[in-house]
Design a protein around this motif. Structure first.
Motif, PDB file in Angstrom:
ATOM      1  N   ASP A1283      55.455  51.975  46.707  1.00  0.00           N
ATOM      2  CA  ASP A1283      54.106  52.330  47.150  1.00  0.00           C
ATOM      3  C   ASP A1283      54.103  53.587  47.987  1.00  0.00           C
ATOM      4  O   ASP A1283      53.224  54.446  47.850  1.00  0.00           O
ATOM      5  CB  ASP A1283      53.512  51.170  47.951  1.00  0.00           C
ATOM      6  CG  ASP A1283      52.135  51.513  48.502  1.00  0.00           C
ATOM      7  OD1 ASP A1283      51.225  51.762  47.702  1.00  0.00           O
ATOM      8  OD2 ASP A1283      52.010  51.562  49.745  1.00  0.00           O
ATOM      9  N   MET A1284      55.095  53.735  48.841  1.00  0.00           N
ATOM     10  CA  MET A1284      55.157  54.875  49.746  1.00  0.00           C
ATOM     11  C   MET A1284      55.990  55.979  49.094  1.00  0.00           C
ATOM     12  O   MET A1284      57.150  55.768  48.738  1.00  0.00           O
ATOM     13  CB  MET A1284      55.770  54.471  51.082  1.00  0.00           C
ATOM     14  CG  MET A1284      55.699  55.555  52.147  1.00  0.00           C
ATOM     15  SD  MET A1284      54.002  55.909  52.686  1.00  0.00           S
ATOM     16  CE  MET A1284      53.571  54.368  53.471  1.00  0.00           C
ATOM     17  N   VAL A1285      55.387  57.145  48.937  1.00  0.00           N
ATOM     18  CA  VAL A1285      56.081  58.305  48.370  1.00  0.00           C
ATOM     19  C   VAL A1285      55.942  59.471  49.345  1.00  0.00           C
ATOM     20  O   VAL A1285      55.087  59.462  50.238  1.00  0.00           O
ATOM     21  CB  VAL A1285      55.516  58.690  46.981  1.00  0.00           C
ATOM     22  CG1 VAL A1285      55.775  57.591  45.976  1.00  0.00           C
ATOM     23  CG2 VAL A1285      54.024  59.007  47.075  1.00  0.00           C
ATOM     24  N   CYS A1286      56.785  60.448  49.135  1.00  0.00           N
ATOM     25  CA  CYS A1286      56.760  61.655  49.973  1.00  0.00           C
ATOM     26  C   CYS A1286      56.430  62.836  49.086  1.00  0.00           C
ATOM     27  O   CYS A1286      57.215  63.210  48.202  1.00  0.00           O
ATOM     28  CB  CYS A1286      58.113  61.842  50.655  1.00  0.00           C
ATOM     29  SG  CYS A1286      58.103  63.121  51.929  1.00  0.00           S
ATOM     30  N   LEU A1287      55.271  63.424  49.265  1.00  0.00           N
ATOM     31  CA  LEU A1287      54.790  64.538  48.442  1.00  0.00           C
ATOM     32  C   LEU A1287      54.703  65.790  49.309  1.00  0.00           C
ATOM     33  O   LEU A1287      53.885  65.862  50.221  1.00  0.00           O
ATOM     34  CB  LEU A1287      53.417  64.221  47.846  1.00  0.00           C
ATOM     35  CG  LEU A1287      53.329  62.946  46.991  1.00  0.00           C
ATOM     36  CD1 LEU A1287      51.891  62.713  46.545  1.00  0.00           C
ATOM     37  CD2 LEU A1287      54.252  63.066  45.786  1.00  0.00           C
ATOM     38  N   GLY A1288      55.592  66.756  49.036  1.00  0.00           N
ATOM     39  CA  GLY A1288      55.573  67.988  49.820  1.00  0.00           C
ATOM     40  C   GLY A1288      55.822  67.763  51.287  1.00  0.00           C
ATOM     41  O   GLY A1288      55.279  68.491  52.129  1.00  0.00           O
ATOM     42  N   GLY A1289      56.621  66.736  51.607  1.00  0.00           N
ATOM     43  CA  GLY A1289      56.910  66.433  53.006  1.00  0.00           C
ATOM     44  C   GLY A1289      55.891  65.536  53.657  1.00  0.00           C
ATOM     45  O   GLY A1289      55.999  65.259  54.861  1.00  0.00           O
ATOM     46  N   VAL A1290      54.875  65.066  52.902  1.00  0.00           N
ATOM     47  CA  VAL A1290      53.802  64.221  53.449  1.00  0.00           C
ATOM     48  C   VAL A1290      53.980  62.809  52.908  1.00  0.00           C
ATOM     49  O   VAL A1290      54.114  62.610  51.696  1.00  0.00           O
ATOM     50  CB  VAL A1290      52.420  64.771  53.063  1.00  0.00           C
ATOM     51  CG1 VAL A1290      51.320  63.870  53.612  1.00  0.00           C
ATOM     52  CG2 VAL A1290      52.264  66.200  53.559  1.00  0.00           C
ATOM     53  N   ALA A1291      53.985  61.823  53.796  1.00  0.00           N
ATOM     54  CA  ALA A1291      54.055  60.423  53.389  1.00  0.00           C
ATOM     55  C   ALA A1291      52.691  59.985  52.878  1.00  0.00           C
ATOM     56  O   ALA A1291      51.676  60.153  53.578  1.00  0.00           O
ATOM     57  CB  ALA A1291      54.506  59.549  54.547  1.00  0.00           C
ATOM     58  N   VAL A1292      52.669  59.451  51.649  1.00  0.00           N
ATOM     59  CA  VAL A1292      51.406  59.023  51.028  1.00  0.00           C
ATOM     60  C   VAL A1292      51.596  57.608  50.496  1.00  0.00           C
ATOM     61  O   VAL A1292      52.549  57.340  49.754  1.00  0.00           O
ATOM     62  CB  VAL A1292      50.998  59.976  49.886  1.00  0.00           C
ATOM     63  CG1 VAL A1292      49.708  59.483  49.234  1.00  0.00           C
ATOM     64  CG2 VAL A1292      50.838  61.393  50.393  1.00  0.00           C
ATOM     65  N   SER A1293      50.685  56.721  50.859  1.00  0.00           N
ATOM     66  CA  SER A1293      50.676  55.363  50.324  1.00  0.00           C
ATOM     67  C   SER A1293      49.776  55.338  49.095  1.00  0.00           C
ATOM     68  O   SER A1293      48.563  55.602  49.197  1.00  0.00           O
ATOM     69  CB  SER A1293      50.172  54.368  51.379  1.00  0.00           C
ATOM     70  OG  SER A1293      50.018  53.091  50.802  1.00  0.00           O
ATOM     71  N   LEU A1294      50.369  55.037  47.940  1.00  0.00           N
ATOM     72  CA  LEU A1294      49.581  55.041  46.703  1.00  0.00           C
ATOM     73  C   LEU A1294      48.519  53.943  46.719  1.00  0.00           C
ATOM     74  O   LEU A1294      47.417  54.114  46.176  1.00  0.00           O
ATOM     75  CB  LEU A1294      50.521  54.864  45.507  1.00  0.00           C
ATOM     76  CG  LEU A1294      51.572  55.974  45.323  1.00  0.00           C
ATOM     77  CD1 LEU A1294      52.427  55.696  44.099  1.00  0.00           C
ATOM     78  CD2 LEU A1294      50.893  57.336  45.197  1.00  0.00           C
ATOM     79  N   SER A1295      48.843  52.821  47.347  1.00  0.00           N
ATOM     80  CA  SER A1295      47.833  51.747  47.438  1.00  0.00           C
ATOM     81  C   SER A1295      46.675  52.178  48.328  1.00  0.00           C
ATOM     82  O   SER A1295      45.525  51.785  48.105  1.00  0.00           O
ATOM     83  CB  SER A1295      48.481  50.473  47.985  1.00  0.00           C
ATOM     84  OG  SER A1295      49.022  50.702  49.282  1.00  0.00           O
ATOM     85  N   HIS A1296      46.955  52.959  49.344  1.00  0.00           N
ATOM     86  CA  HIS A1296      45.901  53.475  50.209  1.00  0.00           C
ATOM     87  C   HIS A1296      44.968  54.398  49.425  1.00  0.00           C
ATOM     88  O   HIS A1296      43.738  54.377  49.610  1.00  0.00           O
ATOM     89  CB  HIS A1296      46.537  54.223  51.382  1.00  0.00           C
ATOM     90  CG  HIS A1296      45.540  54.796  52.339  1.00  0.00           C
ATOM     91  ND1 HIS A1296      45.802  55.902  53.111  1.00  0.00           N
ATOM     92  CD2 HIS A1296      44.267  54.411  52.656  1.00  0.00           C
ATOM     93  CE1 HIS A1296      44.748  56.184  53.843  1.00  0.00           C
ATOM     94  NE2 HIS A1296      43.798  55.270  53.596  1.00  0.00           N
ATOM     95  N   ILE A1297      45.525  55.199  48.518  1.00  0.00           N
ATOM     96  CA  ILE A1297      44.699  56.118  47.727  1.00  0.00           C
ATOM     97  C   ILE A1297      43.905  55.360  46.681  1.00  0.00           C
ATOM     98  O   ILE A1297      42.716  55.624  46.448  1.00  0.00           O
ATOM     99  CB  ILE A1297      45.588  57.174  47.046  1.00  0.00           C
ATOM    100  CG1 ILE A1297      46.393  57.969  48.091  1.00  0.00           C
ATOM    101  CG2 ILE A1297      44.760  58.122  46.186  1.00  0.00           C
ATOM    102  CD1 ILE A1297      45.543  58.741  49.055  1.00  0.00           C
ATOM    103  N   ALA A1298      44.564  54.393  46.024  1.00  0.00           N
ATOM    104  CA  ALA A1298      43.918  53.701  44.903  1.00  0.00           C
ATOM    105  C   ALA A1298      42.968  52.610  45.341  1.00  0.00           C
ATOM    106  O   ALA A1298      42.157  52.138  44.551  1.00  0.00           O
ATOM    107  CB  ALA A1298      44.983  53.102  43.989  1.00  0.00           C
TER     108      ALA A1298
END
Length: 1299
Positions: A1283-1298
């Protein structure tokens, strides 16, 4: 007379009738011997007739000697009479022409008769004639006869001296007679007498006491060429004897002991006489004169040369070199070559005077086809170059020096090997600083000369090996060819060595550095530096390959001594290339070569020069490699000790490879102080280390490992402690050979540990190599005691600039970076030994900032690459201690200067990122959370390096945990007032970007804005969800937030996603939050209209135009087809439509009924087959197809859902829905991702719950698809994607986005 004439005058009709027929020979022409003898003895016959008859008889005797001699030999009386008749003709002859013919016939007759009695008869008659001669002029014929007889009959000279001794008196009288014809005949006869060794010895006293002065006077006063030539002939014979030379040069010998030229004055001195003949224009006399000088000098150049030098003869010899006569040139070359052995020849500057003549003559003779002349001329040139004193410059001008080099270039190119060999020797002789120091030094010309020499050597092809034993002659020829080429190669390498020495000598001469006449702005190749670099290149490309190729065929100690000496000189030719040259030679097996040469040729006391050359070469190379590898402060002391060890031991180290292994395994006698053995072992270890360090593993690893193990046992038994530089070599060799040998047992390990513990600093024995690190970390005995220090040294040596660059590049690509081999080795060690990780964590606290930084980089890379390694629990507790330490040591003012704190925070986030599943946070996690949140509060918005990993960690803590822990996390974060204040400051940076007057934000600053918006959005959601207490609010301007999306000005997609997440959160909460204070600034329109319109009032704090603009912006963002952005936009549209539905259904109807929605949908669907099966498109179709207005009646229908849904046939018609259902039925639902399946199920449920009429086929299709999706959900194994990925140095929760 006519008949006699027709018969050839040899048969006289008048006399022949009374002659016995036996004297007639029927020859062509017929011959009556009686007629000939009677005619010659007839006093009435004319002299002309007699000469003619005698001439014809000479011819017959020449062509038919056998029958004539056989006829004469029948009667001795006739022979004696005939001889007497001829003597009578000699006595009565009046001119020389009349003497020559009877003399010639008489000599031929005696020679052909071959009877000693006739020889004595002639000698007796001659003696009588000489005794009764009235005048010396009458003796001329006898002198001529005796001279020609002595020339024709071997041994006659001895007979004359022994049996006719009184002849010498007549000869002396003849020399004193004032007639040069008589003197010439006497000298000719003397020459024949002195040509016999027996006669020469018997006449020794005669010459010394009576003949010498008279002869020299005759030679000095001779006017006619005949006398001069005969005198020179006699002189040549005399000069074959050392005694006669000593007698003749007696006056000159006194001159050899003194430079007083007064002793050389006198008319009879031989040098002056020969000088006179040399000055004549007669080539024959010149040649004879030079040859006589040479004949004198051959006996003793040192003894006799000064007399010729003081007579200035060398000057005239040099002048003779301008001639074209090959024999004269040869003679002059030989004479000058002998003169070069005398010091006066050089000290009186004769070579300076004549060097131009020598060079020009060489230039001329090289055009001739005379190999011997070429060789002799080049030999003379070589000797002059060799023997010329250093203090007397040979070449007086630059042009002459260039001509000399040019001549040598042409001579080296000569296809005849013998000539080229002499030329190469001359090249070696000319490469002296005093020869070439005419400013400027012609380095370019020298490069051509050296390159030509080496290429000429490379062009030589060794003959094929003859393996058949029967071909002995062919094998001998082959050996001779190899020997000649070996001699040529030896001279070539000597020349190259002299060139290297020349370059070294010129380094101390400022005038020899470069051409002082070169313009300042121009570049010149005629410099010492370019010449030195050329020597290195040519050595690598030509010299080394040539010598090594020849050594494969045959080994010559002399050649290898010069070759190794040349390489040793090259170390100092280009000081800046010293280390590189050493490494290249060592990597090319030259350590092995030198040791093999010493073992093969230098055992005992043999070949001391080669032994010294190889020892010096190894000494220089080892010190060079040691200096290059050292960077310790006390390395100079180690170098001094190593230097003494190598100098002491290398000359005695002459053992083969098996012997060297045996030497390493030996143990000194404990009862005697045998320091030599241990020194030899130390020296051998250093050599092996240098070889192995550069991949020259000429000793098998397994055998070497065993030998070093035995050495360690010996050291342990004796209690020795090797010097650090030796033990460093031991450790390296053990590390390199470890894979080929068994693991060390306790005894050698104890020996190593004892030496290491007695070492003051491990840096003294440390070598930066991956295998050494692996060796230390392999054994627990070393890792626990020395692991920390070894790793500290490792990181202090390692260069991480490339690693950090590779990591930055890899962040932009999907593949792993190509790290250096040393770094990869360390990562493998970490993966196989988790205990090393704890040591690394200790280094972060206990080492310097630089080392700690490298450790953190290493751990970061390790966690990124090795995703399957479970180390999170091991590292988290250590991170807490390290973080506490760094925070205590760093004040708020020094946080920004810390390089390690951002790395530690980044590493902390990576460790947390490895936990894919949600977990309950423990006390360590909350302590870390507390410290990180407090750290953020101490930072400024510009502290990007600190804030980015910190916000990532806080964001992860909010999303990757259970509900219970999550509530506590929210409480901890909301309780940090400085953190919330910082978030507000960071968020406000969004309105300031991009600023046209200032620089654009960097990628790291953009990433920080993304993390701040995402964290704020998450806090809004979770604060509302848990109703957490708020200690500090965040104030934001609504209009600026909307404008950030509406007027986005090419903002990065991830930043738009973050802002939309925040907008979505406040829309969902209807712009009402305890955490957020919304600031609504009055617009220009609101100032003009004091009261709000009904639509604006219903949408407050939004305005109608803002809503419409926001919708358009969101639709435009969908067209970009960015997956993450599309999902966020659709989710935001859903929340916006829900907000509009609650506030103003008319605006909601207006928004959803726009024809643009249909065009937008078709644009998104134009992406290939089944392009609608994407979650964001399915959610969008679900949105526009929800309940709503019937297309025919335009009436409002209330759905069973939580809000009113709108349907418009101008967006999706019934036929299009049917087509979508048909395509969906054909798709492989089992292969759809979970998000797509969920979105498809919602879309089908929306169609199924709609109030519009549906066709029966559609209802069946919808029901079938829903059952398939439900069955897939039941049967599919639950997979938890990260669920947690690092995009360009930024931690992003995919469940938070979706969500």
């Amino acid at each position: 007379m006519e008949a006699a004439a027709e018969a050839g005058l040899l048969v006289c009709e008048r006399l022949h009738a009374r002659h016995d027929p036996r004297w007639l020979l029927l020859l062509p022409p017929p011959l009556c011997l009686a007629c000939v003898i009677e005619t010659l003895g007839d006093s009435s016959a004319s002299l002309v007739r007699k000469k003619h008859v005698l001439s014809c008889f000479r011819d017959v005797l020449a062509w038919h000697a056998v029958p004539v001699i056989q006829l004469l030999a029948q009667d001795e009386r006739v022979c004696v009479h005939f001889i007497g008749t001829l003597f009578g003709m000699l006595h009565t002859a009046e001119d020389s022409s009349a003497l020559d013919l009877p003399t010639e016939v008489l000599v031929r007759l005696v020679v052909e008769l071959k009877l000693e009695q006739y020889v004595h008869c002639v000698l007796d008659e001659s003696q009588k004639e000489l005794s009764k001669a009235a005048t010396m002029r009458g003796s001329l014929s006898m002198f001529n006869l005796l001279g020609k007889l002595a020339d024709a009959i071997p041994g006659l000279a001895d007979i004359l001296v022994i049996e006719h001794g009184n002849l010498m008196e007549h000869l002396l009288a003849g020399l004193m007679y004032p007639n040069e014809g008589v003197k010439a005949a006497v000298c000719y006869l003397y020459g024949k007498l002195y040509s016999s060794p027996i006669s020469s010895e018997r006449l020794s006293v005669h010459f010394t006491e009576r003949l010498c002065d008279l002869f020299l006077a005759t030679l000095g006063n001779a006017q006619t060429k005949e006398l001069q030539v005969n005198c020179m002939g006699l002189l040549k014979e005399l000069l074959n004897s050392d005694h006669f030379v000593s007698v003749i040069m007696s006056n000159s010998r006194r001159g050899a002991d003194s430079e007083n030229t007064e002793l050389l004055e006198g008319e009879n001195l031989l040098p002056l006489v020969l000088k006179k003949l040399l000055l004549s224009r007669d080539e024959m006399l010149q040649v004879a004169s030079v040859q006589c000088m040479t004949a004198v000098l051959v006996h003793s150049p040192i003894k006799y040369a000064p007399a010729f030098i003081h007579a200035d003869i060398p000057e005239f010899l040099f002048e003779c070199l301008f001639c074209t006569s090959e024999i004269l040139l040869w003679s002059v070359y030989c004479c000058l070559l002998l003169l070069t052995e005398e010091r006066l020849f050089f000290s009186k500057c004769h070579t300076v005077y004549g060097i131009e003549s020598v060079v020009r003559s060489l230039k001329g003779i090289l055009q001739l086809n005379n190999v011997e002349l070429h060789k002799q001329g080049l030999l003379l040139f070589t000797e002059i170059l060799k023997r010329q004193p250093v203090e007397i410059k040979l070449f007086s001008n630059l042009a002459m020096c260039k001509d000399a080099i040019g001549v040598l270039v042409e001579a080296v190119k000569c296809p005849v090997l013998e000539v080229a060999a002499e030329a190469v020797k001359a090249v070696a002789a000319i490469l002296r600083k005093d020869h070439l120091s005419c400013p400027p030094v012609q380095y370019v010309e020298l490069q051509k000369l050296i390159e030509t020499m080496l290429k000429r050597c490379a062009d030589l092809s060794l003959p094929p090996i003859i393996r058949r034993p029967a071909s002995h002659l062919g094998h001998s020829t082959q050996n001779k060819a190899v020997l000649r080429q070996g001699q040529f190669l030896l001279s070539t390498v000597e020349g190259f060595r002299n060139a290297c020495r020349l370059a070294v000598e010129c380094q101390s001469d400022p005038l020899a550095q470069e051409n002082v006449f070169t313009a300042p702005s121009s570049e010149s190749e005629n410099t010492l530096s370019s010449f030195s670099e050329f020597l290195l290149r040519i050595c690598d490309s030509l010299c080394i390959p040539i010598v090594l190729k020849h050594s494969e065929r045959t080994s010559s100690p002399a050649l290898m001594e010069v070759f190794i000496s040349s390489l040793n000189t090259l170390f100092t030719v280009v000081p800046s290339m010293h280390e590189k040259f050493s490494r290249k030679l060592a990597s090319s097996s030259f350590i092995r070569l030198a040791l093999e040469l010493k073992a093969k040729f230098c055992t005992g006391q043999s070949n001391p020069a080669l032994n010294q050359a190889c020892s010096s070469f190894l000494y220089t190379m080892c010190l060079s490699l040691h200096s290059a590898a050292e960077k310790m402060e006390d390395s100079s002391q180690q170098e001094q000790e190593m230097s003494e060890l190598l100098q002491r031991s290398l000359p005695q180290l002459n053992c083969s490879v098996p012997e060297s292994l045996t030497l390493l395994s030996e143990t000194p006698d404990p009862f005697c102080s045998d320091e030599a053995l241990r020194s030899h072992q130390y020296c051998l270890l250093l050599l092996l280390y240098c070889a192995y360090a550069l991949e020259d593993r000429f000793v098998p690893e397994a055998e070497l490992f065993s030998a070093i193990r035995n050495f360690l046992l010996s050291v342990q038994d004796q209690g020795d402690c090797p010097p650090p530089y030796v033990f460093r070599a031991v450790l390296y060799l053990l590390a390199v050979c470890q894979d080929k040998g068994e693991a060390l047992d306790s005894s050698p390990l104890c020996a190593i540990r004892r030496v290491l513990e007695n070492t003051s600093d491990l840096s003294l024995v440390y070598i930066h190599h991956p295998l050494l690190l692996k060796f230390f970390l392999r054994y627990s005995e070393f890792m626990g005691r020395f692991g920390r220090r070894i790793l500290q040294l490792w990181f202090s040596w390692e260069d991480y600039s490339q690693i950090e660059t590779e990591d930055a590049v890899s962040g932009l690509s999907s593949g792993l970076p190509d790290y250096p081999n040393s770094f990869t080795t360390l990562l493998h060690i970490l993966k196989g030994n988790s205990s090393v990780l704890l040591i690394l964590l200790d280094l972060i606290c206990l080492s310097t900032t630089e080392v700690a930084h490298k450790v953190l980089v290493t751990l970061s890379m390790f966690l990124k690459i090795n995703e399957d390694v479970v180390v999170c629990d091991l590292l988290r507790s250590q991170f807490l201690q390290i973080l506490q330490k760094l925070l205590v040591e760093s004040s708020s003012t020094t946080l920004q200067a810390s390089k390690n704190l951002p790395l530690l925070l980044r590493l902390l986030f990576l460790v947390q990122l490895r936990n894919e599943a949600e977990r309950e946070l423990d006390s360590t996690d909350f302590k870390l959370l507390h410290h990180v949140s407090n750290l953020c509060g101490k930072c400024r918005p510009g502290d990007v390096e600190l804030l980015q990993p910190s916000l990532n960690f806080l964001y992860w803590s909010l999303h990757q945990t259970t509900t219970c822990s999550q509530q506590r996390v929210v409480a901890v974060l909301l309780s940090s007032v400085p953190l919330l204040e910082l978030l507000q400051k960071v968020l406000e940076l969004t309105w300031m970007w991009p600023c046209r007057s200032g620089p654009a934000l960097s990628s790291s600053e953009e990433a920080l804005l993304c993390s701040a918006w995402l964290l704020t959005a998450s806090l809004l959601v979770h604060q509302h969800h848990y109703n957490s207490e708020v200690h500090q609010t965040i104030s934001l301007d609504v209009e600026k937030v909307l404008n950030a999306v509406i007027f986005r000005r090419k903002k990065p997609a991830l930043l738009l996603v973050s802002i939309l997440q925040f907008l979505r959160a406040i829309l969902r909460q209807n712009f009402s939050s305890s955490l957020l204070v919304l600031v609504v600034q009055p617009t220009a329109q609101s100032r003009m209209e004091p009261s709000l319109s009904e639509d604006d009032a219903s949408l407050y704090p939004l305005a109608t135009w803002q809503v419409l603009s926001l919708v358009v912006s969101l639709q435009n963002l969908l067209v970009q087809k960015d997956l993450l952005l599309s999902q966020t936009v659709v989710a935001c549209l859903e929340v916006l439509m829900e907000y509009l539905h609650k506030r103003n259904q008319g605006i909601a109807l207006h928004v959803v009924s726009q024809p643009w929605n249909r065009f937008l949908l078709f644009t998104l669907l134009d992406g290939g087959e089944n392009s609608f099966l994407r979650p964001e498109i399915l959610r969008l179709m679900t949105l526009v197809s929800r309940g709503g207005i019937d297309s025919s009646a335009n009436r409002l229908c209330i759905s069973t859902m939580q809000f009113v849904r709108y349907r418009s046939s101008n967006i999706i018609s019934q036929s299009e829905i049917s087509q979508i259902l048909q395509e969906t039925a054909k798709a492989k639902l089992a292969e759809l991702p979970g998000a797509t399946s969920h979105a498809l199920r919602l879309f089908l449920l929306q169609l199924q719950s709609g109030s519009c009429e549906r066709e029966p086929a559609q209802e069946g299709t919808i029901q079938t698809l829903l059952e398939s999706l439900q069955a897939r959900t039941r049967t599919r194994t639950h997979l938890s994607p990260q669920d947690m990925v690092c995009l360009g140095g930024v931690a992003v929760s995919l469940s938070h986005i979706a969500d």
